[in-house]
Enzyme design. Structure first.
Site, PDB file in Angstrom:
ATOM      1  N   GLN A   9       0.823  -1.196   0.000  1.00 54.28           N
ATOM      2  CA  GLN A   9       0.000   0.000   0.000  1.00 54.28           C
ATOM      3  C   GLN A   9       0.862   1.252   0.000  1.00 54.28           C
ATOM      4  O   GLN A   9       1.919   1.299   0.606  1.00 54.28           O
ATOM      5  CB  GLN A   9      -0.930   0.001   1.212  1.00 54.28           C
ATOM      6  CG  GLN A   9      -2.187   0.795   0.975  1.00 54.28           C
ATOM      7  CD  GLN A   9      -3.305   0.414   1.925  1.00 54.28           C
ATOM      8  OE1 GLN A   9      -3.383  -0.707   2.370  1.00 54.28           O
ATOM      9  NE2 GLN A   9      -4.166   1.344   2.226  1.00 54.28           N
ATOM     10  N   SER A  94       3.663  -6.608   2.539  1.00 50.58           N
ATOM     11  CA  SER A  94       2.328  -6.552   3.137  1.00 50.58           C
ATOM     12  C   SER A  94       1.283  -7.145   2.186  1.00 50.58           C
ATOM     13  O   SER A  94       1.334  -8.334   1.900  1.00 50.58           O
ATOM     14  CB  SER A  94       1.995  -5.112   3.562  1.00 50.58           C
ATOM     15  OG  SER A  94       0.835  -5.076   4.354  1.00 50.58           O
ATOM     16  N   LEU A  95       0.353  -6.337   1.650  1.00 50.80           N
ATOM     17  CA  LEU A  95      -0.644  -6.904   0.727  1.00 50.80           C
ATOM     18  C   LEU A  95       0.026  -7.560  -0.468  1.00 50.80           C
ATOM     19  O   LEU A  95      -0.545  -8.465  -1.102  1.00 50.80           O
ATOM     20  CB  LEU A  95      -1.629  -5.824   0.260  1.00 50.80           C
ATOM     21  CG  LEU A  95      -1.169  -4.880  -0.871  1.00 50.80           C
ATOM     22  CD1 LEU A  95      -1.540  -5.415  -2.249  1.00 50.80           C
ATOM     23  CD2 LEU A  95      -1.750  -3.507  -0.697  1.00 50.80           C
ATOM     24  N   ARG A 119      -9.749  -7.926   3.419  1.00 47.18           N
ATOM     25  CA  ARG A 119      -8.636  -7.545   4.293  1.00 47.18           C
ATOM     26  C   ARG A 119      -8.647  -6.039   4.520  1.00 47.18           C
ATOM     27  O   ARG A 119      -8.497  -5.561   5.649  1.00 47.18           O
ATOM     28  CB  ARG A 119      -7.319  -7.997   3.658  1.00 47.18           C
ATOM     29  CG  ARG A 119      -6.051  -7.753   4.484  1.00 47.18           C
ATOM     30  CD  ARG A 119      -4.866  -8.345   3.726  1.00 47.18           C
ATOM     31  NE  ARG A 119      -3.587  -8.214   4.423  1.00 47.18           N
ATOM     32  CZ  ARG A 119      -2.740  -7.206   4.253  1.00 47.18           C
ATOM     33  NH1 ARG A 119      -3.052  -6.233   3.416  1.00 47.18           N
ATOM     34  NH2 ARG A 119      -1.585  -7.170   4.903  1.00 47.18           N
ATOM     35  N   HIS A 203      -0.453  -3.509  10.940  1.00 43.27           N
ATOM     36  CA  HIS A 203       0.664  -4.330  11.438  1.00 43.27           C
ATOM     37  C   HIS A 203       1.026  -4.037  12.897  1.00 43.27           C
ATOM     38  O   HIS A 203       2.198  -3.850  13.230  1.00 43.27           O
ATOM     39  CB  HIS A 203       1.890  -4.197  10.524  1.00 43.27           C
ATOM     40  CG  HIS A 203       1.630  -4.664   9.126  1.00 43.27           C
ATOM     41  ND1 HIS A 203       1.397  -5.985   8.822  1.00 43.27           N
ATOM     42  CD2 HIS A 203       1.518  -3.979   7.962  1.00 43.27           C
ATOM     43  CE1 HIS A 203       1.157  -6.080   7.524  1.00 43.27           C
ATOM     44  NE2 HIS A 203       1.222  -4.886   6.985  1.00 43.27           N
ATOM     45  N   GLN A 252       0.399 -12.083   9.747  1.00 42.15           N
ATOM     46  CA  GLN A 252       0.904 -10.900   9.056  1.00 42.15           C
ATOM     47  C   GLN A 252       0.064  -9.651   9.363  1.00 42.15           C
ATOM     48  O   GLN A 252       0.570  -8.539   9.357  1.00 42.15           O
ATOM     49  CB  GLN A 252       0.926 -11.180   7.546  1.00 42.15           C
ATOM     50  CG  GLN A 252       1.625 -10.147   6.705  1.00 42.15           C
ATOM     51  CD  GLN A 252       0.854  -9.840   5.439  1.00 42.15           C
ATOM     52  OE1 GLN A 252      -0.325  -9.562   5.470  1.00 42.15           O
ATOM     53  NE2 GLN A 252       1.557  -9.912   4.319  1.00 42.15           N
TER      54      GLN A 252
END
Length: 311
Positions: A9, A94-95, A119, A203, A252
């Protein structure tokens, strides 16, 4: 050895994917399939905006994934470059870990889009707007960042969310704690602390409701077998077992993105070249982590063409 890596992101921008869609049927098919899977005109938001719609977490996550997979499909279908043949491993920030899993066949494109939409929604819903925040620490290593987070917490959540490169660490947690951390950077010999324009504190432990939502979703849509090893964010180590990866994807959501360590682990494993698909974020980061590593960022048709000739 070569790793294909996928951005997270923050790499979204209005107009993303438009050039690829105009030039390639393979790219257009990706955007159409994602629109259909989500039941919304995400590709129109990507192409035309408005920007505030694109930056919504639930739109940004599938959009960044779709753009990267469109880049990959053009490379594979129009230039005959197969990820499984030309790559040795994959990773995503991440994503981007979901994008990487889609790229190596663990998830279908439609399922990846739906998982990322969920998500994004779950992460947004986990913490009321205004209660959480994130900040980037510039000129900070992990040790300094951790010490600052511990001091600033004062009973609230203040955690290292992203260990991006040797000079950039991101903290996440309660707004008050993050603001305290920004105010204390000089005490820890950190150059700057910058509040990030994010809608939720990703996170960190505040994301536990989102982790629970993803555990349920991944129970229904678990990853299948994948064609190349994946370096997972939370372990910075190679994963080949789908059941293990399913568990790590849940971890995660609240866990640290160990990107710097992941890149170093891939280097130790013999990776010399990193190819970022669909963004120009990870390439520069990798260059700062290891100046000897070769990092290429592939976004435009010209970039794809140049890469296809080289590999």
């Amino acid at each position: 050895m070569r790793a294909f890596v996928f951005p997270g992101q923050g790499s979204q921008k209005v107009g993303m994917g438009a050039e690829l869609a105009d030039a390639s049927a393979a790219a257009r098919e990706v955007f159409e399939e994602v629109d259909e899977a989500l039941g919304q005109g995400l590709s129109t938001i990507m192409r035309e905006g408005p920007e505030d719609q694109l930056t919504l977490t639930e739109n940004a996550q599938p959009a960044i994934m779709a753009n990267a997979i469109a880049t990959l499909r053009v490379l594979e279908r129009e230039f005959g470059v197969s990820l499984a043949d030309k790559g040795d491993c994959v990773a995503g920030h991440s994503l981007g870990e979901y994008t990487a899993l889609c790229a190596v066949g663990a998830f279908s494109l439609a399922d990846t889009a739906r998982l990322l939409k969920l998500r994004g929604q779950a992460m947004q819903a986990a913490v009321p707007v205004g209660e959480g925040a994130m900040c980037a620490l510039l000129g900070a290593d992990l040790e300094k960042a951790q010490a600052l987070a511990d001091r600033a917490a004062e009973g609230e959540v203040c955690q290292v969310a992203n260990d991006n490169d040797p000079g950039q660490v991101v903290l996440s947690g309660h707004k008050g704690a993050i603001e305290r951390a920004v105010g204390m950077v000089k005490d820890f010999e950190i150059k700057r602390g910058v509040l990030l324009p994010v809608s939720a504190p990703f996170h960190c432990d505040l994301m536990q409701p989102a982790a629970d939502a993803m555990a349920e979703a991944l129970g229904k849509i678990p990853p299948g077998a994948f064609t190349l090893p994946l370096y997972a964010n939370v372990t910075a180590a190679a994963v080949t077992d789908p059941a293990e990866e399913q568990r790590l994807l849940v971890e995660q959501v609240t866990g640290r993105v160990r990107w710097r360590e992941s890149v170093l682990a891939m280097r130790v494993a013999g990776v010399e070249q990193f190819v970022e698909l669909g963004g120009k974020v990870l390439g520069p980061m990798i260059g700062r982590i290891d100046k000897e590593a070769q990092a290429i960022s592939v976004v435009t048709m010209a970039d794809i063409e140049a890469l296809a000739k080289e590999i």
